[in-house]
Design a protein around this motif. Structure first.
Motif, PDB file in Angstrom:
ATOM      1  N   VAL A  16       0.827  -1.216   0.000  1.00 49.62           N
ATOM      2  CA  VAL A  16       0.000   0.000   0.000  1.00 49.62           C
ATOM      3  C   VAL A  16       0.859   1.263   0.000  1.00 49.62           C
ATOM      4  CG1 VAL A  16      -1.688   1.347   1.331  1.00 49.62           C
ATOM      5  CG2 VAL A  16      -2.086  -1.087   0.879  1.00 49.62           C
ATOM      6  N   PRO A  17       1.839   1.413   0.888  1.00 46.96           N
ATOM      7  CA  PRO A  17       2.655   2.634   0.837  1.00 46.96           C
ATOM      8  C   PRO A  17       3.438   2.773  -0.481  1.00 46.96           C
ATOM      9  CG  PRO A  17       3.030   1.465   2.899  1.00 46.96           C
ATOM     10  CD  PRO A  17       2.192   0.573   2.033  1.00 46.96           C
ATOM     11  N   ALA A  18       3.901   1.653  -1.026  1.00 52.66           N
ATOM     12  CA  ALA A  18       4.659   1.702  -2.279  1.00 52.66           C
ATOM     13  C   ALA A  18       3.779   2.161  -3.435  1.00 52.66           C
ATOM     14  CB  ALA A  18       5.260   0.331  -2.582  1.00 52.66           C
ATOM     15  N   LEU A  19       2.561   1.639  -3.518  1.00 55.59           N
ATOM     16  CA  LEU A  19       1.659   2.036  -4.594  1.00 55.59           C
ATOM     17  C   LEU A  19       1.189   3.472  -4.404  1.00 55.59           C
ATOM     18  CD1 LEU A  19       0.270   1.298  -7.189  1.00 55.59           C
ATOM     19  CD2 LEU A  19      -1.507   0.126  -5.870  1.00 55.59           C
ATOM     20  N   LYS A  20       0.949   3.870  -3.176  1.00 53.09           N
ATOM     21  CA  LYS A  20       0.541   5.253  -2.912  1.00 53.09           C
ATOM     22  C   LYS A  20       1.644   6.221  -3.331  1.00 53.09           C
ATOM     23  CE  LYS A  20      -1.411   8.365   0.485  1.00 53.09           C
ATOM     24  NZ  LYS A  20      -1.848   8.598   1.850  1.00 53.09           N
ATOM     25  N   THR A  21       2.888   5.875  -3.094  1.00 56.64           N
ATOM     26  CA  THR A  21       4.019   6.717  -3.503  1.00 56.64           C
ATOM     27  C   THR A  21       4.033   6.911  -5.017  1.00 56.64           C
ATOM     28  OG1 THR A  21       5.333   6.072  -1.591  1.00 56.64           O
ATOM     29  CG2 THR A  21       6.542   6.894  -3.495  1.00 56.64           C
ATOM     30  N   ILE A  22       3.762   5.855  -5.760  1.00 51.60           N
ATOM     31  CA  ILE A  22       3.692   5.964  -7.221  1.00 51.60           C
ATOM     32  C   ILE A  22       2.575   6.928  -7.619  1.00 51.60           C
ATOM     33  CG2 ILE A  22       3.074   4.707  -9.337  1.00 51.60           C
ATOM     34  CD1 ILE A  22       4.548   2.258  -8.096  1.00 51.60           C
ATOM     35  N   LEU A  23       1.408   6.768  -7.032  1.00 57.19           N
ATOM     36  CA  LEU A  23       0.254   7.598  -7.395  1.00 57.19           C
ATOM     37  C   LEU A  23       0.453   9.059  -7.001  1.00 57.19           C
ATOM     38  CD1 LEU A  23      -2.510   5.055  -6.359  1.00 57.19           C
ATOM     39  CD2 LEU A  23      -1.794   5.639  -8.696  1.00 57.19           C
ATOM     40  N   LEU A  24       1.183   9.301  -5.929  1.00 57.09           N
ATOM     41  CA  LEU A  24       1.431  10.685  -5.486  1.00 57.09           C
ATOM     42  C   LEU A  24       2.284  11.473  -6.472  1.00 57.09           C
ATOM     43  CD1 LEU A  24       1.911  10.236  -1.640  1.00 57.09           C
ATOM     44  CD2 LEU A  24       0.176  11.660  -2.776  1.00 57.09           C
ATOM     45  N   GLU A  25       2.945  10.796  -7.386  1.00 56.65           N
ATOM     46  CA  GLU A  25       3.725  11.500  -8.399  1.00 56.65           C
ATOM     47  C   GLU A  25       2.830  12.307  -9.344  1.00 56.65           C
ATOM     48  OE1 GLU A  25       6.779   9.386 -10.411  1.00 56.65           O
ATOM     49  OE2 GLU A  25       7.528   8.499  -8.551  1.00 56.65           O
ATOM     50  N   GLN A  26       1.566  11.907  -9.448  1.00 61.20           N
ATOM     51  CA  GLN A  26       0.657  12.598 -10.360  1.00 61.20           C
ATOM     52  C   GLN A  26      -0.598  13.133  -9.681  1.00 61.20           C
ATOM     53  OE1 GLN A  26       0.404  10.648 -14.069  1.00 61.20           O
ATOM     54  NE2 GLN A  26      -1.409  11.749 -14.742  1.00 61.20           N
ATOM     55  N   TYR A  27      -0.946  12.624  -8.513  1.00 66.30           N
ATOM     56  CA  TYR A  27      -2.184  13.023  -7.846  1.00 66.30           C
ATOM     57  C   TYR A  27      -1.886  13.479  -6.419  1.00 66.30           C
ATOM     58  CZ  TYR A  27      -4.186  10.547 -11.794  1.00 66.30           C
ATOM     59  OH  TYR A  27      -4.503  10.145 -13.063  1.00 66.30           O
ATOM     60  N   ASN A  28      -2.664  14.432  -5.939  1.00 70.41           N
ATOM     61  CA  ASN A  28      -2.437  14.984  -4.605  1.00 70.41           C
ATOM     62  C   ASN A  28      -3.163  14.227  -3.497  1.00 70.41           C
ATOM     63  OD1 ASN A  28      -0.795  17.072  -5.524  1.00 70.41           O
ATOM     64  ND2 ASN A  28      -2.573  18.330  -6.022  1.00 70.41           N
ATOM     65  N   HIS A  29      -4.313  13.645  -3.822  1.00 68.81           N
ATOM     66  CA  HIS A  29      -5.140  13.016  -2.791  1.00 68.81           C
ATOM     67  C   HIS A  29      -5.435  11.574  -3.169  1.00 68.81           C
ATOM     68  CE1 HIS A  29      -5.697  16.911  -0.934  1.00 68.81           C
ATOM     69  NE2 HIS A  29      -6.009  17.387  -2.116  1.00 68.81           N
ATOM     70  N   ILE A  30      -4.809  10.655  -2.421  1.00 70.28           N
ATOM     71  CA  ILE A  30      -5.004   9.222  -2.629  1.00 70.28           C
ATOM     72  C   ILE A  30      -5.421   8.613  -1.302  1.00 70.28           C
ATOM     73  CG2 ILE A  30      -3.901   7.028  -3.202  1.00 70.28           C
ATOM     74  CD1 ILE A  30      -2.232  10.017  -4.490  1.00 70.28           C
ATOM     75  N   ALA A  31      -6.562   7.928  -1.314  1.00 70.12           N
ATOM     76  CA  ALA A  31      -7.073   7.310  -0.086  1.00 70.12           C
ATOM     77  C   ALA A  31      -7.205   5.801  -0.308  1.00 70.12           C
ATOM     78  CB  ALA A  31      -8.419   7.911   0.294  1.00 70.12           C
TER      79      ALA A  31
END
Length: 192
Positions: A16-31
């Motif tokens: 979960v933290p690894a995938l969230k880090t990837i998504l944060l490269e393009q999006y500000n809010h990931i839940a």
């Protein structure tokens, strides 16, 4: 026969933290959520988020499996429950992936920063047990940019339409006392 040394839930702590880090490269809010109808999809939640729109990415944590101690090859299983869930996701414009930490024991896992991200919609998994090296060789692993592209091209939801998808996808899973054996993490990715 390959077997695992951890549960899917333990793998989830690393994925979960690894995938969230990837998504944060393009999006500000990931839940990342594990939704309950009476919590994340409740009336109060719908009221709090009534104007929100978001993409959904579903990730099934998979346990790394090895043949024997000292073997460096990691295997992952893809079964029919995941394939059925993926079909529901495809119908509704929701990408469904599997994630597996590339680690051969708990101590390797404790410092793991390499993960296999598998697009369940990309390949036909004829085998139950899949060596990660073979998935990579055949082009079935997702890179960071592939994941971001899947999200960018996916459907946009609000909480009500997400609840519809959640219920629909859940119907594809076998009925068991405590629900499906395999529990995905839903990443809600806010669009604005």
């Amino acid at each position: 026969m390959a077997t695992s040394y951890i549960s899917e839930h333990s793998a989830e702590y690393y994925l979960v933290p690894a995938l969230k880090t990837i998504l944060l490269e393009q999006y500000n809010h990931i839940a990342p959520v594990f939704p309950w109808i009476s919590r994340e999809l409740s009336n109060i939640s719908k009221h709090l988020h009534k104007d929100d729109q978001f993409h959904v990415l579903v990730m099934f944590p998979r346990r790394p499996k090895i043949n024997e101690p000292g073997d460096c090859e990691v295997y992952v299983t893809i079964n029919t429950e995941l394939e059925d869930f993926n079909k529901a996701g495809k119908e509704k414009g929701v990408p469904v992936i599997a994630g597996c930490p590339i680690a051969v024991n708990i101590w390797d896992l404790s410092s793991c920063n390499t993960h296999a991200w598998i697009n369940l919609g990309q390949a036909n998994y004829n085998e139950y047990l899949n060596p990660i090296s073979k998935l990579k060789k055949n082009g079935y692993l997702l890179e960071k940019e592939d994941i971001l592209t899947l999200v960018r091209k996916s459907a946009i939801f609000n909480l009500e339409s997400f609840e519809d998808f959640f219920r629909y996808a859940k119907e594809t899973q076998p009925d068991r006392m405590y629900g499906s054996q395999y529990k995905p993490v839903y990443f809600l990715i806010k669009t604005r």
